[in-house]
Each structure stands twice: as structure tokens, then as C-alpha cells.
Motif scaffolding. Structure first.
Motif, PDB file in Angstrom:
ATOM      1  N   ARG A   1      -1.898 -10.342 -10.440  1.00  0.00           N
ATOM      2  CA  ARG A   1      -2.409  -9.389  -9.455  1.00  0.00           C
ATOM      3  C   ARG A   1      -3.293 -10.107  -8.441  1.00  0.00           C
ATOM      4  O   ARG A   1      -3.221  -9.844  -7.245  1.00  0.00           O
ATOM      5  CB  ARG A   1      -3.231  -8.280 -10.123  1.00  0.00           C
ATOM      6  CG  ARG A   1      -2.497  -7.386 -11.092  1.00  0.00           C
ATOM      7  CD  ARG A   1      -1.426  -6.532 -10.528  1.00  0.00           C
ATOM      8  NE  ARG A   1      -1.809  -5.521  -9.587  1.00  0.00           N
ATOM      9  CZ  ARG A   1      -1.117  -4.375  -9.405  1.00  0.00           C
ATOM     10  NH1 ARG A   1      -0.058  -4.111 -10.144  1.00  0.00           N
ATOM     11  NH2 ARG A   1      -1.471  -3.522  -8.497  1.00  0.00           N
TER      12      ARG A   1
ATOM     13  N   ASN B   1      -0.117  15.761  -3.744  1.00  0.00           N
ATOM     14  CA  ASN B   1       1.171  15.369  -4.315  1.00  0.00           C
ATOM     15  C   ASN B   1       0.983  14.017  -5.004  1.00  0.00           C
ATOM     16  O   ASN B   1       1.408  12.985  -4.515  1.00  0.00           O
ATOM     17  CB  ASN B   1       2.210  15.296  -3.188  1.00  0.00           C
ATOM     18  CG  ASN B   1       3.621  15.087  -3.720  1.00  0.00           C
ATOM     19  OD1 ASN B   1       3.812  14.919  -4.933  1.00  0.00           O
ATOM     20  ND2 ASN B   1       4.594  15.082  -2.833  1.00  0.00           N
ATOM     21  N   VAL B   2       0.302  14.074  -6.139  1.00  0.00           N
ATOM     22  CA  VAL B   2      -0.056  12.831  -6.828  1.00  0.00           C
ATOM     23  C   VAL B   2       1.034  12.495  -7.848  1.00  0.00           C
ATOM     24  O   VAL B   2       0.862  12.635  -9.041  1.00  0.00           O
ATOM     25  CB  VAL B   2      -1.435  12.958  -7.503  1.00  0.00           C
ATOM     26  CG1 VAL B   2      -1.897  11.603  -8.017  1.00  0.00           C
ATOM     27  CG2 VAL B   2      -2.464  13.511  -6.523  1.00  0.00           C
TER      28      VAL B   2
ATOM     29  N   ALA C   1      -2.156  -9.770  -4.702  1.00  0.00           N
ATOM     30  CA  ALA C   1      -2.806  -8.650  -4.021  1.00  0.00           C
ATOM     31  C   ALA C   1      -3.019  -8.878  -2.516  1.00  0.00           C
ATOM     32  O   ALA C   1      -2.712  -7.997  -1.717  1.00  0.00           O
ATOM     33  CB  ALA C   1      -4.124  -8.300  -4.706  1.00  0.00           C
ATOM     34  N   PRO C   2      -3.534 -10.040  -2.107  1.00  0.00           N
ATOM     35  CA  PRO C   2      -3.770 -10.207  -0.668  1.00  0.00           C
ATOM     36  C   PRO C   2      -2.487 -10.023   0.151  1.00  0.00           C
ATOM     37  O   PRO C   2      -2.507  -9.380   1.200  1.00  0.00           O
ATOM     38  CB  PRO C   2      -4.297 -11.636  -0.542  1.00  0.00           C
ATOM     39  CG  PRO C   2      -4.796 -11.994  -1.897  1.00  0.00           C
ATOM     40  CD  PRO C   2      -3.975 -11.209  -2.882  1.00  0.00           C
TER      41      PRO C   2
ATOM     42  N   ARG D   1      -2.223   4.437 -18.162  1.00  0.00           N
ATOM     43  CA  ARG D   1      -3.611   3.972 -18.018  1.00  0.00           C
ATOM     44  C   ARG D   1      -4.187   3.385 -19.299  1.00  0.00           C
ATOM     45  O   ARG D   1      -5.290   2.879 -19.298  1.00  0.00           O
ATOM     46  CB  ARG D   1      -4.485   5.135 -17.552  1.00  0.00           C
ATOM     47  CG  ARG D   1      -4.129   5.526 -16.146  1.00  0.00           C
ATOM     48  CD  ARG D   1      -5.132   6.459 -15.543  1.00  0.00           C
ATOM     49  NE  ARG D   1      -4.878   6.538 -14.107  1.00  0.00           N
ATOM     50  CZ  ARG D   1      -5.459   7.405 -13.294  1.00  0.00           C
ATOM     51  NH1 ARG D   1      -6.336   8.231 -13.757  1.00  0.00           N
ATOM     52  NH2 ARG D   1      -5.170   7.416 -12.009  1.00  0.00           N
TER      53      ARG D   1
ATOM     54  N   THR E   1       0.934   4.210 -12.471  1.00  0.00           N
ATOM     55  CA  THR E   1      -0.487   4.269 -12.147  1.00  0.00           C
ATOM     56  C   THR E   1      -1.189   3.334 -13.118  1.00  0.00           C
ATOM     57  O   THR E   1      -0.549   2.766 -13.999  1.00  0.00           O
ATOM     58  CB  THR E   1      -1.026   5.723 -12.237  1.00  0.00           C
ATOM     59  OG1 THR E   1      -2.387   5.731 -11.803  1.00  0.00           O
ATOM     60  CG2 THR E   1      -0.942   6.290 -13.644  1.00  0.00           C
ATOM     61  N   GLY E   2      -2.485   3.155 -12.939  1.00  0.00           N
ATOM     62  CA  GLY E   2      -3.208   2.253 -13.829  1.00  0.00           C
ATOM     63  C   GLY E   2      -3.042   0.804 -13.403  1.00  0.00           C
ATOM     64  O   GLY E   2      -2.581   0.506 -12.303  1.00  0.00           O
ATOM     65  N   ALA E   3      -3.401  -0.084 -14.307  1.00  0.00           N
ATOM     66  CA  ALA E   3      -3.466  -1.515 -13.980  1.00  0.00           C
ATOM     67  C   ALA E   3      -2.118  -2.087 -13.544  1.00  0.00           C
ATOM     68  O   ALA E   3      -2.056  -3.064 -12.806  1.00  0.00           O
ATOM     69  CB  ALA E   3      -3.996  -2.284 -15.177  1.00  0.00           C
TER      70      ALA E   3
ATOM     71  N   ALA F   1       3.804  -0.866  -3.640  1.00  0.00           N
ATOM     72  CA  ALA F   1       3.735   0.537  -3.214  1.00  0.00           C
ATOM     73  C   ALA F   1       3.396   0.667  -1.725  1.00  0.00           C
ATOM     74  O   ALA F   1       4.013   1.440  -0.993  1.00  0.00           O
ATOM     75  CB  ALA F   1       2.699   1.290  -4.048  1.00  0.00           C
ATOM     76  N   ASN F   2       2.436  -0.136  -1.305  1.00  0.00           N
ATOM     77  CA  ASN F   2       2.020  -0.100   0.087  1.00  0.00           C
ATOM     78  C   ASN F   2       3.135  -0.550   1.027  1.00  0.00           C
ATOM     79  O   ASN F   2       3.361   0.031   2.082  1.00  0.00           O
ATOM     80  CB  ASN F   2       0.837  -1.060   0.228  1.00  0.00           C
ATOM     81  CG  ASN F   2      -0.291  -0.438   0.991  1.00  0.00           C
ATOM     82  OD1 ASN F   2      -0.047   0.408   1.835  1.00  0.00           O
ATOM     83  ND2 ASN F   2      -1.493  -0.861   0.702  1.00  0.00           N
TER      84      ASN F   2
ATOM     85  N   ARG G   1       5.796   2.203   1.125  1.00  0.00           N
ATOM     86  CA  ARG G   1       5.365   3.327   1.965  1.00  0.00           C
ATOM     87  C   ARG G   1       5.437   2.962   3.443  1.00  0.00           C
ATOM     88  O   ARG G   1       5.872   3.758   4.263  1.00  0.00           O
ATOM     89  CB  ARG G   1       3.943   3.751   1.610  1.00  0.00           C
ATOM     90  CG  ARG G   1       3.857   4.522   0.316  1.00  0.00           C
ATOM     91  CD  ARG G   1       2.470   5.162   0.167  1.00  0.00           C
ATOM     92  NE  ARG G   1       2.481   6.223  -0.817  1.00  0.00           N
ATOM     93  CZ  ARG G   1       1.960   6.115  -2.045  1.00  0.00           C
ATOM     94  NH1 ARG G   1       1.375   5.000  -2.428  1.00  0.00           N
ATOM     95  NH2 ARG G   1       2.028   7.130  -2.890  1.00  0.00           N
TER      96      ARG G   1
ATOM     97  N   VAL H   1       0.197  -0.477 -11.785  1.00  0.00           N
ATOM     98  CA  VAL H   1       0.793   0.268 -10.662  1.00  0.00           C
ATOM     99  C   VAL H   1       1.565  -0.703  -9.758  1.00  0.00           C
ATOM    100  O   VAL H   1       1.169  -1.852  -9.580  1.00  0.00           O
ATOM    101  CB  VAL H   1      -0.319   1.018  -9.884  1.00  0.00           C
ATOM    102  CG1 VAL H   1      -1.247   0.062  -9.161  1.00  0.00           C
ATOM    103  CG2 VAL H   1       0.275   2.031  -8.915  1.00  0.00           C
TER     104      VAL H   1
ATOM    105  N   SER I   1      -1.681  -6.347   0.598  1.00  0.00           N
ATOM    106  CA  SER I   1      -2.802  -5.473   0.924  1.00  0.00           C
ATOM    107  C   SER I   1      -2.584  -4.748   2.247  1.00  0.00           C
ATOM    108  O   SER I   1      -1.732  -5.130   3.053  1.00  0.00           O
ATOM    109  CB  SER I   1      -4.086  -6.298   1.010  1.00  0.00           C
ATOM    110  OG  SER I   1      -4.028  -7.096   2.172  1.00  0.00           O
ATOM    111  N   ALA I   2      -3.391  -3.715   2.452  1.00  0.00           N
ATOM    112  CA  ALA I   2      -3.257  -2.900   3.663  1.00  0.00           C
ATOM    113  C   ALA I   2      -3.402  -3.714   4.966  1.00  0.00           C
ATOM    114  O   ALA I   2      -2.615  -3.517   5.886  1.00  0.00           O
ATOM    115  CB  ALA I   2      -4.252  -1.750   3.607  1.00  0.00           C
TER     116      ALA I   2
END
Ligand code: SF4
Lengths: 65, 404
Positions: B99, B341-342, B103-104, B58, B348-350, B356-357, B360, B352, B107-108
Motif C-alpha cells: 500500500r 449509496n455506500v 498509494a502515491p 474490516r 472496504t477496510g485495509a 477505486a479512485n 471512478r 479496499v 492518489s487523488a
């Protein structure tokens, strides 16, 4: 419990949305967090707490019990 | 330096694919930040505690670039995570642009849209797995060949807009750039990889599609400071990253579930209900490369009482941080009930992990489908017979032979 999300520091990782999809969303264009409600959606209290801990940018804050 | 004999050198060796090297814990017990030598033999700081790892992730005073790159510690002789990257003056600006651009796509909402497609591709891989078994019913089937490798490749190809037919080509290139002793060959492979991406970008320029490479081409049209080389490097990086990392998690996750029959049965009894937390536990425990993630200090910094000088290399071992007993009770135990469970599997941080999405979503699709279809899946060999790749940036195992 009141939720705030700081869109300036958000790094659009989408962890919050994956954890609590009824409470958070992401902007389609920028990926930035969107609060769907400022209270956790039904059944998502734990998930929102987990989102506060997991957010890589520490952009999510919870106030109150 | 006269004390190099006592300075531990990475990568440390581990007992088997599911363990991490005991050296990490030994070092952490002394201090959260230790002096080590990189696989290339240069000095670096190794971060082994969770708190210190989080702090460095971070802290904006650390970056991937170096104020004097020619003097920087080298990590390995691969062509990724080998040494400094990017420009010291403009790193933060470049990173923000990247980023914003990506990002789009990750994204989720886009992942939700991609979810059905991932499910379909998973079914197809499982059909192939069954077909391989039917073709030779007596022989075990390698899960990496039919699921762990092809699925993430199919998915990243769709997302980026890369032809799946080219997979042997970029599989070969990905392997070569990530070989820690690759040297000139790793560099040559990177050049080829970028040429391949440049060609693909040309095609998207002429005929844009709803995919990430087309998005990058569109950004470039508005922002000429984003050069052809930047585009090629980023495209190659994404294709590479989308391929070995998730692949490793599928293979290792299957190993974690199969090495304990009770654990497997418990998961197979309620895959949908257990998958979210099971995946987090797989992510937490999967040990990757033996080096950790690379940063360079951009100023003098003090971390957990240790002074790190400007320009020093810092390796953040997420593998070690994720098994820090100060944060995770019984850290070496596989416990899908662990909460919270972090873990730091994605950093993590900028910085990350942007995927990841995606990872997962893939993992949450693959494990329920695998065990709904093959609830009696078992390992065909002992865990000790499964070799760990020590020479690859992303780590991983060579094979996961299964039967049912
Ligand atoms: S988890 Fe944090 S950084 Fe990620 S999208 Fe949500 S608010 Fe943004």
C-alpha cells in the motif's frame, strides 16, 4: 460540524478527496488524508457526511450537528 | 461430508447480465453466512448480507494467506483468486509495504493530473467507434472493442509504464490466468506474465520513467526483501486488475443506461450533473464473478452468530451485499438518486481496492463523453442475446453491440 481524520488508520483510498475535494486532500508522498479545513468547505456538508460513511478505514469522524 | 448434495455450489446462474442470481437472496433470507461449495468443489462460507460483508472486510483476523496452504479450500483452477496467496507469517507487513508503495501513484492528486489524459484517450476511442460505424453504416458496432476494452488498457498502460503495443500479448495472458477452469494453462500463463514483467522492470531499471513500475524498481533498490518475483507478480496483478474490472463496468454501465430509454434520456440531458451518482449506482449493481472475494480465517472467528474456524475459506459476495434490502431500498432498482449509496463494489477496510479512485475517474469521464457524443445511442440486440461470462474471475459480458 467539526471534522477529524485519523491519519494512522487511513489506508489512502482517496474516497474522501473524490467526494469533497474542498475539504480533503491526500499527501502526494504517502497518500495519507490531509484535512484542508476542519469544517466542511462551502457546499460540501453532504459530501463530508458521505465521506464519513464511505471511508473504508472509518478514519473520518464528524462531531456536532 | 454426507450433506454435500444439499450444499449449493458456486457459481449460481443468473437470468441476464443485469441481474444477479436469485440464490443469493434465498440464502441471505436464511442466514448472512452460508455453507457453499466453491467452483472447484471445496467447502467455503459465503457472505451475502451487507453488514456481515462489511464486518469481514474490516476484520483483521481474515487474510489472503492460509496457515497451512496445502490444506486450504481451493476456489477455482484459475491462477488468480484460486486459493491462498502470500505468506501467513508476513502477510500484514507485506500488505502495508504494498500500500505504501502504490498509494502515491493512485492518489487523488495524481488522478487529477491524469484526468485530462483520460479525457483525451476517451475522445480517441470514441473517434474509433464513429469510424467503425462509418466504415459499415448498416452494421452495429461492438462497444467493448472500441471503448470498454481499449480505454482502461490505455490508461493502465500509461500509469504503469507498459507499452500499449504489447496489449494483445497481455490481453491473452490476462484471459488465460483468469479462466476458472484454466488449470495448468492458467499457471503457465502466469509464469509468462511474470517473465514479461521482469523484462519490463529490467528496462525501467536502466531507464526509469515517471510510472508505477519504475516506482516499484526504486523501492526494490532500497528494500531487497522485495524480490524480483514479488515485483513481477505485483506488476502482473496490477496490469490484470486494471483491465478487466473497469472494462466490465463500462460495458455494464452502458447496458444499464441503454436498456431503459427514459433512463438514457434522463442521463443524456444532464450527463455532468448526474454522472457521480450514476456511476455509484452502476458500481453497486454490476454483478461480477460468481464467487466473490476470497479470504481465509486466521483464527476462530464468530460472524453474525456463525462460528468460522481458523483456516476456513470465506467468500464475500459484494454482488449480494450491494443488493441487500436491509440497506438499499428496492435493491434491484437502478436509482441514480440513491443517497447515501455506500456500496461495497471496491470492498472496504485495509484491503479496499487501490484502483477505486482510478476507476471512478475513468467512469466519470467516459459516460458523459459517450452520451454527449451519441445521445441517441441504443442497443442493437436484445438483452437476452448478450451472454454473461461465467467462466472468468472478473465476470463481464462478451459484447455490447450498439447503433445510433
Ligand atoms: S477515505 Fe478514509 S482511508 Fe481513504 S484517504 Fe480518506 S481518510 Fe484515508
Amino acid at each position: 460540524m467539526k471534522i477529524t481524520a485519523d491519519t494512522d488508520s487511513c489506508v489512502a483510498s482517496g474516497q474522501c478527496v473524490l467526494l469533497a475535494p474542498g475539504t480533503f486532500d491526500q499527501d502526494e508522498e504517502t497518500g495519507s488524508v490531509v484535512l484542508l479545513t476542519d469544517e466542511p468547505a462551502a457546499g460540501e456538508e453532504d459530501a463530508v457526511r458521505q465521506a464519513e460513511l464511505t471511508c473504508p478505514a472509518a478514519a473520518i469522524r464528524l462531531a456536532g450537528a | 461430508m454426507t450433506t454435500t448434495e444439499q450444499t449449493p455450489r458456486l457459481p449460481f446462474s443468473r437470468g441476464n447480465a443485469l441481474e444477479i442470481a436469485p440464490d443469493y437472496e434465498a440464502l441471505r433470507r436464511e442466514a448472512p453466512v452460508s455453507r457453499v461449495l466453491t467452483p472447484a468443489g471445496d467447502p467455503a462460507w459465503l457472505i451475502t448480507s451487507y453488514e456481515a460483508a462489511k464486518e469481514v472486510f474490516r476484520d483483521r483476523r481474515f487474510g489472503r494467506s492460509h496457515p497451512a496452504p496445502e490444506q486450504a479450500s481451493r476456489i477455482s483452477y484459475a491462477a488468480v483468486q484460486d486459493g491462498p496467496s502470500g505468506d501467513f507469517e508476513s502477510e500484514e507487513r507485506e500488505h502495508k509495504r504494498m500500500r505504501r508503495m502504490l498509494a502515491p501513484a493512485f492518489s487523488a492528486p495524481r488522478m487529477r493530473a491524469l484526468g485530462d489524459r483520460i479525457a483525451e484517450l476517451t475522445d480517441r476511442c470514441l473517434d474509433d467507434l464513429q469510424a467503425a460505424r462509418d466504415a459499415d453504416p448498416g452494421a452495429p458496432v461492438d462497444l467493448t472493442d472500441f471503448l470498454a476494452f481499449p480505454l482502461p488498457v490505455l490508461v493502465i498502460c500509461e500509469l504503469l509504464g507498459v507499452p500499449y503495443e504489447d496489449r494483445e500479448k497481455f490481453r491473452g495472458l490476462s484471459e488465460r490466468i483468469a479462466r476458472m477452469d484454466g488449470g495448468e494453462d492458467a499457471q503457465a500463463a502466469m509464469t509468462e506474465f511474470k517473465a514479461y514483467m521482469t523484462q519490463l522492470a529490467e528496462a525501467k531499471r536502466a531507464d526509469p520513467q515517471p510510472d508505477v513500475i519504475s516506482d516499484m524498481v526504486a523501492v526494490q533498490a532500497d528494500d531487497p526483501t522485495f524480490t524480483d518475483d514479488d515485483l513481477a507478480r505485483m506488476g502482473a496483478g496490477l496490469l490484470f486488475a486494471g483491465h478487466e474490472t473497469t472494462s466490465t463496468r463500462i460495458a455494464m454501465g452502458t447496458l444499464f443506461l441503454l436498456t431503459d430509454t427514459a433512463r438514457r434520456d434522463r442521463f443524456a440531458a444532464d450527463p455532468e450533473g448526474q454522472v457521480a451518482q450514476t456511476v455509484e449506482e452502476i458500481l453497486r449493481l454490476t454483478a461480477t464473478s460468481g464467487t466473490g472475494l476470497l479470504r481465509y480465517a486466521h483464527e476462530d472467528v464468530e460472524i453474525a452468530g456463525t462460528r468460522i474456524a481458523r483456516g476456513d475459506a470465506v467468500l464475500i459476495s459484494s454482488d449480494a451485499a450491494n443488493r441487500d434490502a436491509a440497506v438499499f431500498a428496492d435493491p434491484d432498482e437502478f436509482d441514480p438518486d440513491r443517497t447515501p449509496n455506500v456500496h461495497l463494489a471496491f470492498g472496504t477496510g485495509a484491503h479496499v481496492c487501490i484502483g477505486a479512485n482510478l476507476a471512478r475517474t475513468e467512469l466519470r469521464t467516459v459516460f458523459p463523453k459517450l452520451f454527449e457524443r451519441f445521445p441517441g445511442l441504443r442497443l442493437a440486440v436484445g438483452l437476452d442475446e448478450i451472454a454473461v461470462r461465467t467462466n472468468r474471475v472478473a465476470g463481464g459480458v462478451d459484447r455490447v453491440p450498439v447503433e445510433w
